[in-house]
Motif scaffolding. Structure first.
Motif, PDB file in Angstrom:
ATOM      1  N   PHE A 185       0.828  -1.208   0.000  1.00  0.00           N
ATOM      2  CA  PHE A 185       0.000   0.000   0.000  1.00  0.00           C
ATOM      3  C   PHE A 185       0.866   1.263   0.000  1.00  0.00           C
ATOM      4  O   PHE A 185       0.527   2.259  -0.648  1.00  0.00           O
ATOM      5  N   GLU A 186       1.980   1.214   0.716  1.00  0.00           N
ATOM      6  CA  GLU A 186       2.891   2.363   0.725  1.00  0.00           C
ATOM      7  C   GLU A 186       3.453   2.615  -0.680  1.00  0.00           C
ATOM      8  O   GLU A 186       3.555   3.772  -1.121  1.00  0.00           O
ATOM      9  N   LYS A 187       3.793   1.535  -1.348  1.00  0.00           N
ATOM     10  CA  LYS A 187       4.310   1.664  -2.709  1.00  0.00           C
ATOM     11  C   LYS A 187       3.248   2.238  -3.648  1.00  0.00           C
ATOM     12  O   LYS A 187       3.547   3.116  -4.484  1.00  0.00           O
ATOM     13  N   ALA A 188       2.009   1.759  -3.501  1.00  0.00           N
ATOM     14  CA  ALA A 188       0.919   2.264  -4.342  1.00  0.00           C
ATOM     15  C   ALA A 188       0.674   3.744  -4.099  1.00  0.00           C
ATOM     16  O   ALA A 188       0.459   4.523  -5.041  1.00  0.00           O
ATOM     17  N   GLN A 189       0.716   4.146  -2.838  1.00  0.00           N
ATOM     18  CA  GLN A 189       0.490   5.561  -2.510  1.00  0.00           C
ATOM     19  C   GLN A 189       1.611   6.437  -3.069  1.00  0.00           C
ATOM     20  O   GLN A 189       1.365   7.556  -3.546  1.00  0.00           O
TER      21      GLN A 189
ATOM     22  N   MET B  79      -6.919   6.397  -3.414  1.00  0.00           N
ATOM     23  CA  MET B  79      -8.221   6.356  -2.740  1.00  0.00           C
ATOM     24  C   MET B  79      -9.321   5.840  -3.673  1.00  0.00           C
ATOM     25  O   MET B  79     -10.504   5.958  -3.359  1.00  0.00           O
ATOM     26  N   ASP B  80      -8.922   5.212  -4.759  1.00  0.00           N
ATOM     27  CA  ASP B  80      -9.875   4.657  -5.728  1.00  0.00           C
ATOM     28  C   ASP B  80      -9.933   3.139  -5.534  1.00  0.00           C
ATOM     29  O   ASP B  80      -9.003   2.411  -5.882  1.00  0.00           O
ATOM     30  N   ALA B  81     -11.035   2.650  -4.966  1.00  0.00           N
ATOM     31  CA  ALA B  81     -11.152   1.235  -4.620  1.00  0.00           C
ATOM     32  C   ALA B  81     -11.029   0.331  -5.844  1.00  0.00           C
ATOM     33  O   ALA B  81     -10.392  -0.725  -5.781  1.00  0.00           O
ATOM     34  N   ALA B  82     -11.632   0.722  -6.961  1.00  0.00           N
ATOM     35  CA  ALA B  82     -11.575  -0.113  -8.163  1.00  0.00           C
ATOM     36  C   ALA B  82     -10.139  -0.255  -8.651  1.00  0.00           C
ATOM     37  O   ALA B  82      -9.701  -1.355  -9.037  1.00  0.00           O
ATOM     38  N   TRP B  83      -9.383   0.837  -8.637  1.00  0.00           N
ATOM     39  CA  TRP B  83      -7.987   0.791  -9.058  1.00  0.00           C
ATOM     40  C   TRP B  83      -7.169  -0.064  -8.092  1.00  0.00           C
ATOM     41  O   TRP B  83      -6.319  -0.876  -8.514  1.00  0.00           O
ATOM     42  N   LEU B  84      -7.407   0.090  -6.801  1.00  0.00           N
ATOM     43  CA  LEU B  84      -6.670  -0.678  -5.808  1.00  0.00           C
ATOM     44  C   LEU B  84      -6.876  -2.177  -6.012  1.00  0.00           C
ATOM     45  O   LEU B  84      -5.926  -2.961  -5.965  1.00  0.00           O
ATOM     46  N   LYS B  85      -8.116  -2.581  -6.258  1.00  0.00           N
ATOM     47  CA  LYS B  85      -8.396  -4.011  -6.408  1.00  0.00           C
ATOM     48  C   LYS B  85      -7.691  -4.590  -7.637  1.00  0.00           C
ATOM     49  O   LYS B  85      -7.291  -5.750  -7.636  1.00  0.00           O
ATOM     50  N   GLN B  86      -7.496  -3.786  -8.651  1.00  0.00           N
ATOM     51  CA  GLN B  86      -6.828  -4.266  -9.854  1.00  0.00           C
ATOM     52  C   GLN B  86      -5.307  -4.252  -9.722  1.00  0.00           C
ATOM     53  O   GLN B  86      -4.622  -5.001 -10.410  1.00  0.00           O
ATOM     54  N   ASN B  87      -4.786  -3.422  -8.818  1.00  0.00           N
ATOM     55  CA  ASN B  87      -3.338  -3.192  -8.807  1.00  0.00           C
ATOM     56  C   ASN B  87      -2.623  -3.517  -7.499  1.00  0.00           C
ATOM     57  O   ASN B  87      -1.388  -3.600  -7.489  1.00  0.00           O
ATOM     58  N   VAL B  88      -3.352  -3.688  -6.413  1.00  0.00           N
ATOM     59  CA  VAL B  88      -2.713  -3.911  -5.115  1.00  0.00           C
ATOM     60  C   VAL B  88      -3.260  -5.188  -4.485  1.00  0.00           C
ATOM     61  O   VAL B  88      -4.480  -5.334  -4.337  1.00  0.00           O
ATOM     62  N   ALA B  89      -2.366  -6.096  -4.115  1.00  0.00           N
ATOM     63  CA  ALA B  89      -2.782  -7.326  -3.439  1.00  0.00           C
ATOM     64  C   ALA B  89      -3.339  -7.007  -2.055  1.00  0.00           C
ATOM     65  O   ALA B  89      -3.046  -5.959  -1.472  1.00  0.00           O
ATOM     66  N   PHE B  90      -4.163  -7.903  -1.534  1.00  0.00           N
ATOM     67  CA  PHE B  90      -4.756  -7.761  -0.209  1.00  0.00           C
ATOM     68  C   PHE B  90      -5.648  -6.514  -0.096  1.00  0.00           C
ATOM     69  O   PHE B  90      -5.696  -5.867   0.934  1.00  0.00           O
ATOM     70  N   SER B  91      -6.333  -6.191  -1.176  1.00  0.00           N
ATOM     71  CA  SER B  91      -7.284  -5.075  -1.131  1.00  0.00           C
ATOM     72  C   SER B  91      -8.715  -5.595  -1.331  1.00  0.00           C
ATOM     73  O   SER B  91      -9.597  -4.850  -1.758  1.00  0.00           O
ATOM     74  N   GLY B  92      -8.938  -6.858  -1.003  1.00  0.00           N
ATOM     75  CA  GLY B  92     -10.251  -7.460  -1.178  1.00  0.00           C
ATOM     76  C   GLY B  92     -11.160  -7.293   0.018  1.00  0.00           C
ATOM     77  O   GLY B  92     -10.780  -6.731   1.050  1.00  0.00           O
ATOM     78  N   GLU B  93     -12.369  -7.832  -0.124  1.00  0.00           N
ATOM     79  CA  GLU B  93     -13.420  -7.621   0.872  1.00  0.00           C
ATOM     80  C   GLU B  93     -13.483  -8.687   1.958  1.00  0.00           C
ATOM     81  O   GLU B  93     -14.173  -8.520   2.966  1.00  0.00           O
ATOM     82  N   ILE B  94     -12.776  -9.801   1.784  1.00  0.00           N
ATOM     83  CA  ILE B  94     -12.891 -10.883   2.755  1.00  0.00           C
ATOM     84  C   ILE B  94     -11.505 -11.408   3.124  1.00  0.00           C
ATOM     85  O   ILE B  94     -10.656 -11.627   2.265  1.00  0.00           O
TER      86      ILE B  94
END
Length: 628
Positions: free
Chosen positions: A90-94, A102-117
């Protein structure tokens, strides 16, 4: 506990019930669930320090994007290592894409462990090497989302061999014979069958692409658990996630292993202990529910959930060791129960010191016995109040003697101190015992030599090794007249086979005491008689616990006295008495957790009797292996 034992693992399941963007906007961070998972696992780190693992699933990801992530770690601080590694993503993504952070759709496509469960696990290894391969969660992969399975659990099965054979009969080729792999493969098999049945039912009316969604909508996890868990014999709280976003927590029919859950409009969370949920979500304790024995909490892809029976419940036998020692005492119910365990010991304590409170000093084994110590001292205070009232009414004391009477207090000192930094890293017995003797230290010059008695409470006594090698020798240097060791738990007589690392008969000081008593009373022949009975049923599914017959000739007090003889150091000058909680007292203090097989030999599943008989066979043959 003076003799630490490895025990029951910890589980965490967290489900976000709203779209990920909701949490990003409300909490001004995309790491809301990551922070909650870290807190939930840290607040249960007492449950497992051999390793940790975390898995995460992103719901409704487009094909071509990874949607399951998993990290496991067996370093010295595995929780920190895992979450630091995830945090760096997440630090790298930021840093690299601040506009998208702060875009959830982008995070889910590009950052691991950004899921809902999320699924987390803390491991205390009672079986297998301490390696990454033995760390939960386990992953069963498939190209169909609805066939992917992630499993973690707090459990031990007594019938792994039987379950392994059933997998072979089903046509599988398991890669290992261990309970986690076996349980996962069995659930996975019936998950595959459920997928296949739905596929065949609708394949002529829907395209394959449509079938994917249809299977996910119609898949019945309750039925999967009904079919896969019917042969399980053991204590378990099994957690699992299916690749498309459903999840479950299944609890054994006797409720041996703990599982609690909390749900509001934002989250559903499951953990092994209530305080972790309370701390992470600041909810009311009354809102934290228990997964019922034989039931599963089933979480659906849409965020809804059901609490459903999947197997016939048995008489509830929840693990009483959770209350005595394992779970954190910050749970208000556990706190009260541990205090009651100490308070119930007071009549026996007073008898042991001949009611001479003036010349008695009270203390405890740090750190887990502190709460039962508070309960014991509360009971002593109650006794003093009663005696003061009796004396005042009957003897009508003078003002001076009345002042002495009212001002008298029990003497409390911290006599046993644990040096947490001293580790017994040397492995040969002679030098390890030398180090064990210095793990604890004591406070000097607070005891009236040859006049005071010392009453020291421990929450349980398993092997008695640390008492013999360290604590009693230290206390004897204070030159007391008598030392009384109080165990707020009953005598541990039988092995556990449902998650605690107590599996070898010779490890129990109570069993060693009975062996000595058999010799003292010329009853050694019972060993051969019991061995013959155990061998005669070794392959039977239904067995009686024949090891009980070794304890039957002797009273509870006889065993306690022999334990005192065994653990008393050779050069100890003070007299020694060891006093144990009764089973009746345990049930009075912990009325909702009646699992007492390690004390009574009354196992809640058929496999338990088989384990204790096998453990005795191993002892008689000199075989140093677990009995399950």
């Amino acid at each position: 506990m003076s003799d630490p034992i490895k025990h029951e693992c910890g589980i965490v399941l967290l489900r976000l019930r709203k779209p990920l963007q909701y949490y990003v906007d409300k909490y001004h961070t995309p790491t809301y669930s990551l922070s909650k998972m870290y807190l939930l696992m840290q607040k249960q780190h007492n449950r497992g320090q051999d390793g940790a693992g975390v898995a995460n699933i992103k719901i409704d990801m487009e094909p071509g994007y990874r949607y399951i992530s998993r990290y496991r770690n067996v370093e010295q601080q595995p929780i920190e290592a895992i979450f630091q590694k995830i945090g760096r993503k997440f630090e790298k993504a930021q840093k690299e894409s601040p506009a998208h952070y702060m875009d959830a759709a982008w995070l889910k496509q590009n950052v691991a462990f950004s899921g809902e469960i999320w699924l987390g696990h803390l491991r205390y290894g009672t079986h297998g090497k301490n390696s990454i391969e033995n760390c939960h969660p386990f992953l069963r992969q498939n190209n169909w989302r609805s066939r992917n399975l992630v499993v973690a659990g707090n459990f031990n099965m007594t019938n792994v061999d039987e379950l392994f054979d059933k997998l072979i009969q089903l046509g599988q080729h398991p890669k290992e014979k261990m309970d986690t792999v076996t349980a996962m493969e069995k659930i996975g098999h019936f998950l595959d069958e459920e997928n296949q049945q739905i596929f065949h039912k609708y394949k002529n009316t829907h395209s394959n692409a449509e079938l994917t969604r249809l299977i996910e909508d119609k898949l019945d996890l309750q039925r999967v658990l009904q079919r896969s868990c019917k042969d399980f014999d053991g204590g378990y709280a099994l957690t699992g996630m299916v690749g498309y976003g459903a999840a479950f927590v299944a609890r054994d029919p006797a409720g041996i292993r703990p599982a609690y859950y909390y749900a509001d409009d934002e989250v559903i969370v499951v953990a092994s202990e209530k305080p972790a949920i309370k701390t992470a979500f600041e909810c009311n304790y009354d809102d934290i529910k228990e997964v019922s024995p034989g039931h599963a909490l089933i979480l659906n892809k849409d965020g809804s959930y059901q609490h459903q029976q999947f197997i016939e419940p048995r008489e509830k036998k929840a693990c009483s060791f959770e209350r005595i020692y394992f779970s954190r005492g910050t749970d208000p119910d556990i706190y009260r129960e541990r205090k009651e365990l100490g308070r119930l010991m007071v009549p026996q304590v007073l008898k042991s010191i001949n009611f001479d409170l003036k010349n008695t000093v009270f203390s405890f084994i740090p750190n887990t016995a502190e709460i039962s110590f508070l309960g014991m001292m509360s009971g002593v205070e109650d006794y003093l109040i009663s005696k003061r009232k009796e004396i005042i009414l009957d003897q009508k004391p003078s003002p001076d003697s009345l002042e002495d009477l009212l001002s008298f207090k029990p003497r409390v000192e911290k006599l046993v101190l644990k040096d947490a930094k001293l580790r017994t890293f040397i492995t040969d017995d002679a030098h390890r015992d030398e180090l064990v003797a210095h793990v604890y230290d004591t406070t000097y010059e607070v005891i009236k030599k040859d006049r005071d008695s010392l009453v020291v409470i421990d929450d349980s006594i398993v092997r008695g090794t640390t008492l013999e090698k360290s604590i009693l020798t230290l206390l004897d240097k204070l030159d007391p007249k008598k030392i009384v060791i109080i165990s707020s738990a009953p005598q541990i007589r039988f092995p556990d086979c449902y998650g605690i690392d107590m599996s070898k008969m010779k490890d129990f000081v109570a069993f060693r005491a009975v062996l000595a008593l058999l010799i003292d009373h010329n009853k050694e022949y019972l060993l051969d008689e019991v061995l013959e009975k155990c061998l005669s049923v070794v392959n039977s599914r239904n067995q009686d616990n024949y090891v009980k017959e070794l304890y039957a000739p002797f009273s509870y007090d006889q065993v306690s006295k022999k334990i005192a003889e065994i653990i008393k150091p050779k050069n100890m000058k003070a007299s020694l008495e060891v006093v144990f909680q009764t089973v009746e007292g345990l049930h009075k203090a912990c009325p909702n957790h009646l699992g007492d097989w390690y004390f009574t030999g009354d196992y809640p599943t058929p496999g338990g009797n088989g384990v204790v008989n096998k453990a005795f066979i191993n002892f008689m043959k000199g075989v140093e292996v677990r009995a399950y």
